[in-house]
Design an enzyme around this catalytic site. Structure first.
Site, mmCIF file in Angstrom:
data_model
loop_
_atom_site.group_PDB
_atom_site.id
_atom_site.type_symbol
_atom_site.label_atom_id
_atom_site.label_comp_id
_atom_site.label_asym_id
_atom_site.label_seq_id
_atom_site.Cartn_x
_atom_site.Cartn_y
_atom_site.Cartn_z
ATOM 1 N N HIS A 1 1.322 -0.981 -0.015
ATOM 2 C CA HIS A 1 0.119 -0.119 0.256
ATOM 3 C C HIS A 1 0.435 1.273 0.136
ATOM 4 C CE1 HIS A 1 -2.771 2.990 1.957
ATOM 5 N NE2 HIS A 1 -3.015 2.689 1.657
ATOM 6 N N ASP B 1 2.893 -4.257 7.713
ATOM 7 C CA ASP B 1 2.252 -3.694 7.915
ATOM 8 C C ASP B 1 0.922 -4.611 8.148
ATOM 9 O OD1 ASP B 1 0.084 -2.266 7.189
ATOM 10 O OD2 ASP B 1 0.990 -1.066 5.574
ATOM 11 N N GLN C 1 -4.134 -5.061 7.260
ATOM 12 C CA GLN C 1 -5.318 -6.161 6.678
ATOM 13 C C GLN C 1 -4.950 -7.464 6.973
ATOM 14 O OE1 GLN C 1 -7.765 -4.929 4.688
ATOM 15 N NE2 GLN C 1 -7.093 -3.131 4.237
ATOM 16 N N LYS D 1 -10.678 -0.625 10.648
ATOM 17 C CA LYS D 1 -10.862 -1.225 10.100
ATOM 18 C C LYS D 1 -10.940 -2.318 11.170
ATOM 19 C CE LYS D 1 -7.101 -0.170 6.511
ATOM 20 N NZ LYS D 1 -7.753 0.944 5.572
ATOM 21 N N CYS E 1 -4.648 2.445 -3.761
ATOM 22 C CA CYS E 1 -3.706 3.156 -2.896
ATOM 23 C C CYS E 1 -2.046 2.172 -3.087
ATOM 24 C CB CYS E 1 -3.768 3.563 -1.562
ATOM 25 S SG CYS E 1 -5.224 4.743 -1.558
HETATM 26 N N1 C6P Z 1 -6.277 0.403 3.311
HETATM 27 C C1 C6P Z 1 -8.111 -0.442 1.234
HETATM 28 O O1 C6P Z 1 -9.586 0.058 0.933
HETATM 29 P P1 C6P Z 1 -4.935 3.634 6.969
HETATM 30 O O2 C6P Z 1 -5.816 4.638 6.224
HETATM 31 O O3 C6P Z 1 -3.849 4.653 7.684
HETATM 32 O O4 C6P Z 1 -6.236 3.344 8.216
HETATM 33 O O5 C6P Z 1 -4.238 2.463 6.456
HETATM 34 C C2 C6P Z 1 -3.542 2.606 5.668
HETATM 35 C C3 C6P Z 1 -3.407 1.248 5.004
HETATM 36 C C4 C6P Z 1 -1.668 0.113 4.757
HETATM 37 N N2 C6P Z 1 -1.207 -0.568 4.735
HETATM 38 C C5 C6P Z 1 -2.523 -1.203 4.122
HETATM 39 C C6 C6P Z 1 -2.272 -2.988 3.801
HETATM 40 C C7 C6P Z 1 -3.974 -0.743 3.708
HETATM 41 O O6 C6P Z 1 -4.248 -1.652 3.331
HETATM 42 C C8 C6P Z 1 -4.454 -0.026 4.489
HETATM 43 C C9 C6P Z 1 -5.448 0.957 3.680
HETATM 44 C C10 C6P Z 1 -7.333 0.607 2.751
HETATM 45 O O7 C6P Z 1 -7.518 -1.074 1.236
HETATM 46 C C11 C6P Z 1 -7.373 2.685 2.535
HETATM 47 S S1 C6P Z 1 -6.736 2.557 1.085
#
Ligand code: C6P
Length: 408
Positions: free
Chosen positions: A125, A202, A205, A228, A366
């Protein structure tokens, strides 16, 4: 395994799941973007804000002390939830993005210099890519990228060859938000450590969908977001091994991260306070605690098993649709199904099926480099949760067939 009747009971706990969109019951399949909140989380925040609210770690009056105790109690809940050794290893941030930026700006700017190497993967991401690019621009360090196979797996032999004496950090996603692939982070950490590098995982997910044990994985850092994992938005976590956190300077400066301040000089608090400048997201942290309790109540192993069965069903149903290509077919996957429809662009797909109350995401998620890797500008993505039912996958499949009819 979570049974169908249990799923109904769980669904009844989520008020958003009984709403309607365009006159249709909401079919919510965008859980990788954000998840809905159970009553336990909503009610806990309401109770805290209406009966217990006060600032934390500042006041000496009763309400402030009690709020601080509840707030610090959540730190301990999160510690247990991810298997950390010590509650001081849990830093509250605004989300996974800020957690990774904290590591880049504190650990990265201190310990990674010109010519040093950072290893990421082709499926990251942007939150686990752009901070490292910025660091490389500033410091003259070099980004190395683990390639991804056609099925969406990391090429581990290539990874081994990327490691060397200049590798200072390996930063990889546990589970891809596009491909769903669950990466072998324990093995990655073992190999990275053998090369003398630190490891950031990370977990945005993975933490909401599987049992995590940071001591077993042996990562140095783990980043994830509350929104999430059925908790409120605006809060997230950076886990860091205490011995590593202790060596890191502050990233954001201000109140509550100091030991003493004179006009000439400041000494800093020990972690985690050092990294929590300013008034934290108090109510959100309390809500996160309720989300952790909710998930623990169901059981992460059961959640993983049920979501796996949904993934298998969804994969079978969607791959039966002519002109639909699933992107990300690794054997070890989280419940995310990204696909490309020959008939229509993802933006058209999501707009049309939205009219039937079906919420899926269409776009690059993203993660533009992985789009480029698979030769598509975007995908449509269904991401599943333990509150989804096989019938909802059938509704998605039916709606997609109509899209194909219209565009075909
Ligand atoms: N992915 C998706 O729809 P934040 O925005 O900080 O809560 O998370 C960022 C982030 C970091 N790593 C991974 C693997 C992610 O999937 C995400 C966020 C969302 O896939 C929003 S783009």
């Amino acid at each position: 395994m979570i049974t169908p009747s249990e799923v109904e009971k769980i669904r009844a706990e989520f008020p958003m799941l009984s709403t309607k969109v365009h006159g249709h019951p909401l079919v919510y399949l965008d859980n990788a973007a954000t998840t809905h909140k159970p009553r336990a989380v909503i009610e806990r925040i309401r109770q805290f804000e209406s009966e217990q609210y006060a600032t934390v770690r500042r006041g000496s009056y009763t309400l402030g002390e009690e709020a601080t105790e509840m707030f610090e109690g959540v730190r301990k809940k999160v510690q247990v939830f991810i298997g950390a050794k010590d509650h001081r290893e849990i830093i509250f941030t605004s989300g996974a993005t800020q957690s990774i930026n904290l590591v880049a700006n504190s650990f990265g700017r201190t310990f990674i210099g010109a010519g040093d190497e950072i290893v990421i993967s082709h499926m990251e991401h942007h939150a686990n890519l752009v901070p490292w690019q910025l660091l490389c621009l500033e410091k003259g360090c070099v980004l190395k990228v683990i390639p991804v196979s056609d099925s969406g797996e990391l090429e581990m032999e290539a990874f081994k060859k990327l490691l060397g004496p200049k590798t200072k950090l390996v930063a990889v996603t546990h589970s891809s938000n596009v491909l769903g692939t669950i990466n072998p982070v324990k093995e990655i950490a073992r190999l990275a450590h053998a090369a003398g590098a630190k490891v950031l995982v990370d977990g945005a997910q993975s933490v909401p969908h599987t049992k995590i044990d940071v001591q077993d994985i042996d990562c140095d850092f783990l980043a994830f977001s509350s929104h999430k994992m059925y908790g409120p938005s605006g809060v997230g976590v950076l886990y860091g091994k205490y011995a590593v956190l202790e060596t890191m300077p502050p990233y954001v400066a201000g109140g509550d991260m100091i030991n003493s301040v004179t006009i000439e000089r400041t000494t800093f608090a020990k972690p985690p306070g050092r990294f929590e400048a300013g008034t934290p997201p108090i109510s959100q942290v309390i809500g996160l605690g309720a989300a952790v309790d909710f998930l623990t109540g169901i059981g992460m192993e059961r959640i993983f098993e049920y979501e796996k069965s949904l993934l298998e069903y969804g994969t079978k149903v969607l791959s039966g649709i002519e002109g639909l290509r699933i992107i990300g077919t690794a054997p070890h996957k989280a419940a995310i199904i990204s696909f490309w429809l020959e008939a229509a662009h993802p933006h058209d797909v999501i707009t049309i099926i939205d009219r039937e109350g079906i919420a899926v995401r269409g776009g690059h998620h993203c993660a533009q480099p992985v789009m480029a890797r698979f030769g598509v500008p975007a995908t449509t993505r269904a991401s599943l949760s333990f509150y989804n039912k096989p019938e909802e996958i059938d509704l998605l499949a039916g709606a997609l067939k109509k899209v194909i009819q219209v565009f075909g």
